[in-house]
Design an enzyme around this catalytic site. Structure first.
Site, PDB file in Angstrom:
ATOM      1  N   CYS A   1       0.841  -0.743   0.041  1.00  0.00           N
ATOM      2  CA  CYS A   1       0.175  -0.297   0.259  1.00  0.00           C
ATOM      3  C   CYS A   1       0.700   1.160   0.061  1.00  0.00           C
ATOM      4  O   CYS A   1       1.608   0.911   0.324  1.00  0.00           O
ATOM      5  CB  CYS A   1      -0.547  -0.222   1.531  1.00  0.00           C
ATOM      6  SG  CYS A   1      -2.222  -1.338   1.494  1.00  0.00           S
TER       7      CYS A   1
ATOM      8  N   ARG B   1       3.619  -0.709  -4.571  1.00  0.00           N
ATOM      9  CA  ARG B   1       4.043  -0.497  -3.534  1.00  0.00           C
ATOM     10  C   ARG B   1       2.862  -1.633  -3.574  1.00  0.00           C
ATOM     11  O   ARG B   1       2.042  -2.379  -2.572  1.00  0.00           O
ATOM     12  CB  ARG B   1       3.398   0.283  -2.607  1.00  0.00           C
ATOM     13  CG  ARG B   1       5.005   0.997  -2.298  1.00  0.00           C
ATOM     14  CD  ARG B   1       4.599   2.652  -1.408  1.00  0.00           C
ATOM     15  NE  ARG B   1       4.140   1.947  -0.106  1.00  0.00           N
ATOM     16  CZ  ARG B   1       5.402   2.016   0.553  1.00  0.00           C
ATOM     17  NH1 ARG B   1       7.062   1.955   0.402  1.00  0.00           N
ATOM     18  NH2 ARG B   1       5.486   1.349   1.768  1.00  0.00           N
TER      19      ARG B   1
ATOM     20  N   TRP C   1      -2.771  -2.826  -0.834  1.00  0.00           N
ATOM     21  CA  TRP C   1      -3.007  -4.109  -1.924  1.00  0.00           C
ATOM     22  C   TRP C   1      -3.244  -4.882  -0.132  1.00  0.00           C
ATOM     23  O   TRP C   1      -3.054  -4.837   0.336  1.00  0.00           O
ATOM     24  CB  TRP C   1      -0.819  -4.340  -1.100  1.00  0.00           C
ATOM     25  CG  TRP C   1      -0.690  -6.269  -1.327  1.00  0.00           C
ATOM     26  CD1 TRP C   1      -0.177  -6.641  -2.557  1.00  0.00           C
ATOM     27  CD2 TRP C   1      -0.376  -6.894  -0.413  1.00  0.00           C
ATOM     28  NE1 TRP C   1       0.121  -7.955  -1.908  1.00  0.00           N
ATOM     29  CE2 TRP C   1      -0.235  -8.186  -1.243  1.00  0.00           C
ATOM     30  CE3 TRP C   1      -0.567  -6.104   0.947  1.00  0.00           C
ATOM     31  CZ2 TRP C   1       0.221  -9.087  -0.264  1.00  0.00           C
ATOM     32  CZ3 TRP C   1      -0.474  -8.120   2.374  1.00  0.00           C
ATOM     33  CH2 TRP C   1       0.060  -9.174   0.971  1.00  0.00           C
TER      34      TRP C   1
ATOM     35  N   ASN D   1      -2.023   2.580   5.526  1.00  0.00           N
ATOM     36  CA  ASN D   1      -0.971   1.276   5.173  1.00  0.00           C
ATOM     37  C   ASN D   1      -1.265   0.547   6.580  1.00  0.00           C
ATOM     38  O   ASN D   1      -0.100   1.339   7.119  1.00  0.00           O
ATOM     39  CB  ASN D   1       0.345   1.833   4.079  1.00  0.00           C
ATOM     40  CG  ASN D   1       1.121   0.573   4.171  1.00  0.00           C
ATOM     41  OD1 ASN D   1       0.842  -0.172   3.933  1.00  0.00           O
ATOM     42  ND2 ASN D   1       2.238   1.501   4.199  1.00  0.00           N
ATOM     43  N   GLY D   2      -1.116  -0.557   6.728  1.00  0.00           N
ATOM     44  CA  GLY D   2      -0.509  -1.892   7.802  1.00  0.00           C
ATOM     45  C   GLY D   2      -1.999  -2.772   8.280  1.00  0.00           C
ATOM     46  O   GLY D   2      -2.980  -2.918   6.874  1.00  0.00           O
TER      47      GLY D   2
ATOM     48  N   GLU E   1      16.873 -18.609  -5.309  1.00  0.00           N
ATOM     49  CA  GLU E   1      16.943 -17.269  -5.987  1.00  0.00           C
ATOM     50  C   GLU E   1      16.063 -17.269  -6.639  1.00  0.00           C
ATOM     51  O   GLU E   1      14.804 -17.007  -7.229  1.00  0.00           O
ATOM     52  CB  GLU E   1      17.807 -16.983  -6.292  1.00  0.00           C
ATOM     53  CG  GLU E   1      17.629 -15.118  -5.928  1.00  0.00           C
ATOM     54  CD  GLU E   1      17.053 -14.084  -5.745  1.00  0.00           C
ATOM     55  OE1 GLU E   1      16.010 -14.691  -4.775  1.00  0.00           O
ATOM     56  OE2 GLU E   1      16.332 -13.405  -6.134  1.00  0.00           O
TER      57      GLU E   1
ATOM     58  N   LYS F   1      12.707 -15.944  -8.244  1.00  0.00           N
ATOM     59  CA  LYS F   1      11.838 -15.497  -9.158  1.00  0.00           C
ATOM     60  C   LYS F   1      11.073 -15.763 -10.136  1.00  0.00           C
ATOM     61  O   LYS F   1      10.217 -15.133 -10.986  1.00  0.00           O
ATOM     62  CB  LYS F   1      13.423 -15.349 -10.403  1.00  0.00           C
ATOM     63  CG  LYS F   1      14.326 -14.125  -9.469  1.00  0.00           C
ATOM     64  CD  LYS F   1      14.222 -12.846  -9.409  1.00  0.00           C
ATOM     65  CE  LYS F   1      13.324 -12.482  -7.486  1.00  0.00           C
ATOM     66  NZ  LYS F   1      14.144 -11.921  -6.530  1.00  0.00           N
TER      67      LYS F   1
ATOM     68  N   GLU G   1       7.499 -16.081  -8.862  1.00  0.00           N
ATOM     69  CA  GLU G   1       6.596 -15.201  -8.354  1.00  0.00           C
ATOM     70  C   GLU G   1       6.405 -13.824  -9.655  1.00  0.00           C
ATOM     71  O   GLU G   1       5.130 -13.596  -9.795  1.00  0.00           O
ATOM     72  CB  GLU G   1       7.765 -13.456  -7.247  1.00  0.00           C
ATOM     73  CG  GLU G   1       9.183 -13.459  -8.253  1.00  0.00           C
ATOM     74  CD  GLU G   1       9.713 -12.801  -7.402  1.00  0.00           C
ATOM     75  OE1 GLU G   1       8.841 -12.632  -6.186  1.00  0.00           O
ATOM     76  OE2 GLU G   1      10.711 -12.493  -7.544  1.00  0.00           O
TER      77      GLU G   1
ATOM     78  N   HIS H   1      17.051 -37.730  -2.564  1.00  0.00           N
ATOM     79  CA  HIS H   1      15.631 -37.626  -1.055  1.00  0.00           C
ATOM     80  C   HIS H   1      14.199 -37.248  -1.277  1.00  0.00           C
ATOM     81  O   HIS H   1      13.792 -37.247  -0.022  1.00  0.00           O
ATOM     82  CB  HIS H   1      16.365 -36.913   0.353  1.00  0.00           C
ATOM     83  CG  HIS H   1      17.569 -37.569   0.327  1.00  0.00           C
ATOM     84  ND1 HIS H   1      18.415 -38.508   0.750  1.00  0.00           N
ATOM     85  CD2 HIS H   1      19.138 -36.492   0.288  1.00  0.00           C
ATOM     86  CE1 HIS H   1      19.094 -38.438   1.188  1.00  0.00           C
ATOM     87  NE2 HIS H   1      20.333 -37.746   0.595  1.00  0.00           N
TER      88      HIS H   1
ATOM     89  N   LYS I   1       5.906  -4.668  -3.648  1.00  0.00           N
ATOM     90  CA  LYS I   1       7.419  -4.204  -2.810  1.00  0.00           C
ATOM     91  C   LYS I   1       7.732  -4.140  -1.682  1.00  0.00           C
ATOM     92  O   LYS I   1       8.361  -5.119  -1.381  1.00  0.00           O
ATOM     93  CB  LYS I   1       7.662  -2.690  -4.063  1.00  0.00           C
ATOM     94  CG  LYS I   1       9.484  -2.906  -3.776  1.00  0.00           C
ATOM     95  CD  LYS I   1       9.868  -3.562  -4.732  1.00  0.00           C
ATOM     96  CE  LYS I   1      11.452  -3.623  -5.075  1.00  0.00           C
ATOM     97  NZ  LYS I   1      11.816  -4.863  -5.375  1.00  0.00           N
TER      98      LYS I   1
HETATM   99  C1  F6R Z   1      11.000 -11.711  -4.131  1.00  0.00           C
HETATM  100  C2  F6R Z   1      10.979 -10.362  -3.655  1.00  0.00           C
HETATM  101  C3  F6R Z   1      10.818 -10.079  -1.825  1.00  0.00           C
HETATM  102  C4  F6R Z   1      12.073  -9.684  -0.167  1.00  0.00           C
HETATM  103  C5  F6R Z   1      11.136  -9.689   0.497  1.00  0.00           C
HETATM  104  C6  F6R Z   1      12.310  -8.845   1.471  1.00  0.00           C
HETATM  105  O1  F6R Z   1      11.606 -10.915  -5.175  1.00  0.00           O
HETATM  106  O2  F6R Z   1      11.425  -8.988  -3.465  1.00  0.00           O
HETATM  107  O3  F6R Z   1      10.653 -11.542  -1.753  1.00  0.00           O
HETATM  108  O4  F6R Z   1      12.811  -9.942  -0.887  1.00  0.00           O
HETATM  109  O5  F6R Z   1       9.741  -9.250   0.257  1.00  0.00           O
HETATM  110  O6  F6R Z   1      12.502  -7.707   1.388  1.00  0.00           O
HETATM  111  P1  F6R Z   1      13.229  -6.441   1.952  1.00  0.00           P
HETATM  112  O7  F6R Z   1      14.458  -6.838   1.433  1.00  0.00           O
HETATM  113  O8  F6R Z   1      12.822  -5.420   1.111  1.00  0.00           O
HETATM  114  O9  F6R Z   1      13.051  -6.958   3.151  1.00  0.00           O
END
Ligand code: F6R
Length: 610
Positions: A2, A27, A74, A100-101, A483, A487, A490, A506, A605
């Site tokens: 948000c 966001r 969001w 936001n929250g 990772e 990627k 997501e 396993h 984000k």
């Molecule tokens: C994945 C991604 C999330 C962030 C996670 C932590 O691409 O962006 O998994 O890595 O939400 O976010 P930060 O680093 O901002 O604390």
């Protein structure tokens, strides 16, 4: 998670609010709305979907108001819909708020308000808060007082903006847990969740602290705590370059950010790498150097991609500095009874510096007496300010929801941290020099990989129709496998799992068939032969293998289906190179499916809720 923005000044509020919302769309983007004052009445316009839907909704209406608040959402409580979008009215229609929250006790508050005769028509926690503020306003007839009274009954987190038609020249902002920044312009003020929304008007800002509020009108502002005590202000200058937050000719921010990595990795080393004497200078840790020298154990805590970086950090620090390291998900660390001993040091890693779980973990560790240090990207963010000291990764604003350049910058910083700690504890100068020299080569090596983009795109094309995918790696490359899988899932919504390659036998090996691509990170290191054996096991079961391999490895070509070569480096730096093709692979896989890679469904984000 948000984005909220409020404006008061000489300009038409709607223009500032819409620009600000667009800057914060990453966001949250399931619905958005604005609230302005027209002919002494609050008008709310809100719409499900991306901000372009709201733009469409208000096109053709000339809002003249010089004050307004807005929100991009969001969803937490209540599905994305026009009704559940913010702003929300109180029962009188004179007060509107954006939030936001999460209001954790909203059910209890709702029941009490309904018993008192107030009506709540949506399932959102925010409408409850709006109605509560309205109920308090009925008694005290003053907006900031009403907000204070309401917040004294609220449990949970909030970045909140409220405006009232009875007090047409002011709005009130308050925060606990969710970020808020006040921008001070010439005869105008903006409050927003993020600097990105503020720079359209000014670079002079005040970062509100937890439990702080600000009352803003055309003539100025007053900050105080939400319990009405006065607070000191600190005006700071945003270090923000507007061009950094434009797409710069790329179709998506994610692609732009992938391509920025030669530069961002260079920036993460600037002024730190002393390759001539094999040392690392980390100015941000200078004040805690003695404590670091004595550290008995390091705990690294983070979420998501930052947690993957932490896993690489564990291998790096244990190997170079011989300090035991534990890595914890911040969301687990904050609630389990973790033992913190004297001389333990906790590092928290966060791109945004606002992740609620990571922030809470930092607070928990601090409260238990640990020295808490940050590895953060967003300068001035809450985590950066809540930690005792730390290292900025200097990756610049990361707008694409999927983290890319922040990850490689985190790894670059963690490697330097490991060398820095290692040199304090017996790593010899020659080893320090070798590593520093290898780090210096990374930007050019990343560039070489980026030049293979077309080949990687073709491999992504060959994955069309794929529903599941495995990512396997060992040692330093195990977190890279995690990772890579994150990627892919997501942004393309293709199911993907990452494992340490040897764990495959396993259980996950049962999944292998001709329809399941397996991505191996099989670069030259001391366990290369073992990884090749794991590849053979997959091939023996008709699996399709895509390998990330070291340049010059001709042998691997004969075993796997596709190879993406990366330049040779020391094993501990491989993750910084190996992840680049995986980022591009996910990007093109998502693009092939016609998806909006910068705004994947259900994500946001910065995750400022639990
Ligand atoms: C994945 C991604 C999330 C962030 C996670 C932590 O691409 O962006 O998994 O890595 O939400 O976010 P930060 O680093 O901002 O604390």
């Amino acid at each position: 998670m948000c984005g909220i923005i409020g404006y008061i000044g000489e300009k038409k509020a709607v223009n500032i609010l819409m620009t600000g919302l667009k800057m914060m769309e990453y966001r949250g983007y399931d619905s958005s709305g604005i609230s302005v004052l027209e002919d002494d009445k609050i008008v709310i316009k809100k719409k499900k979907g991306k901000i372009s839907e709201l733009e469409h909704e208000i096109a053709g209406t000339d809002f003249l108001s010089n004050i307004g608040i807005a929100h991009t959402r969001w969803a937490t409580h209540g599905e994305p819909s026009d009704e559940n979008a913010h702003p929300h009215f109180d029962n009188s229609g004179k007060i509107s708020i954006v939030h936001n929250g999460i209001i954790e006790n909203y059910q209890t508050l709702k029941t009490t308000l309904e018993k008192e005769g107030y009506k709540i028509s949506t399932p959102t926690d925010t409408e409850v808060l709006a109605v509560l503020i309205g109920a308090k306003y009925d008694i005290v007839k003053n907006l900031d007082h009403a907000v204070r009274l309401a917040l004294s009954e609220v449990e949970g987190t909030f970045g909140l903006l409220a405006m009232c038609s009875e007090e047409p020249d002011k709005f009130v902002a308050a925060r606990r847990g969710s970020p808020l920044v006040l921008g001070i312009g010439d005869d105008e003020y903006i409050v927003a969740s993020d600097n990105a929304a503020i720079i359209q008007a000014t670079k002079r800002v005040i970062y509100l602290r937890d439990n702080e509020m600000v009352v803003v009108d055309k003539d100025g502002f007053i900050t105080k705590t939400i319990t009405n005590e006065s607070t000191k202000i600190k005006v700071e200058e945003i270090e923000y370059n507007e061009s950094e937050i434009q797409k710069g000719g790329y179709d998506y921010f994610m692609l732009k950010e992938i391509h920025e990595q030669p530069e961002t990795v260079r920036n993460a080393c600037r002024g730190r790498l002393m390759s001539n004497d094999g040392n690392i200078k980390l100015g941000g840790l200078h004040s805690v150097e003695d404590k670091l020298r004595k550290a008995k154990r390091i705990i690294i805590t983070a979420c998501g991609t930052s947690w993957h970086a932490a896993l690489v950090g564990e291998y790096l620090i244990e190997s170079m500095a011989k300090i035991p390291v534990e890595v914890e998900y911040a969301s687990e660390f904050r609630y389990r009874d973790a033992i913190i001993e004297k001389d333990d040091i906790v590092f928290v890693i966060s791109q945004s510096g606002e992740t609620a779980d990571t922030l809470a973990a930092a607070k928990e560790a601090k409260q238990k007496g640990a020295l808490v240090l940050g590895i953060v990207n967003a300068v001035g963010s809450t985590i950066a300010r809540e930690t005792e000291a730390g290292i900025y990764i200097h990756a610049g604003p990361e707008i694409g929801v999927a983290s890319t350049k922040a990850f490689t910058s985190q790894l670059t910083v963690l490697t330097q941290l490991a060398i820095y700690l290692g040199r304090m504890r017996g790593m010899n100068q020659l080893d320090g020099k070798k590593l520093a020299t290898a780090i210096e080569q990374l930007p050019d090596q990343i560039q070489q990989i980026l030049e293979r983009e077309e080949d990687i795109k073709k491999i992504a094309d060959s994955m069309k129709g794929v529903k599941n995918c495995l990512y396997l790696g060992r040692g330093y490359n195990y977190p890279v496998a995690l990772e890579g899988a994150l990627k892919l899932k997501e942004i393309s919504y293709i199911h993907a799992e990452g494992y340490p390659a040897a764990e495959m036998k396993h259980g996950p090996i049962a999944l292998i068939d001709e329809d399941m691509p397996v991505v191996f990170i099989a670069t030259h290191d001391e366990i290369y032969d073992k990884v090749i054996s794991n590849i053979e096991e997959v091939k023996a079961r008709n699996g399709k293998v895509i390998a990330i391999a070291s340049e010059g490895d001709e042998q691997i070509k004969n075993i796997v289906d596709k190879v993406i070569y990366i330049p040779e480096t020391v094993p501990c730096l491989t993750p910084i190179l190996a992840v680049i093709p995986l980022q591009l692979l996910s990007y093109y896989a998502a693009l092939n499916l016609g998806l909006d890679v910068d705004k994947p469904r259900n994500l946001a984000k910065s995750v400022t809720v639990e």
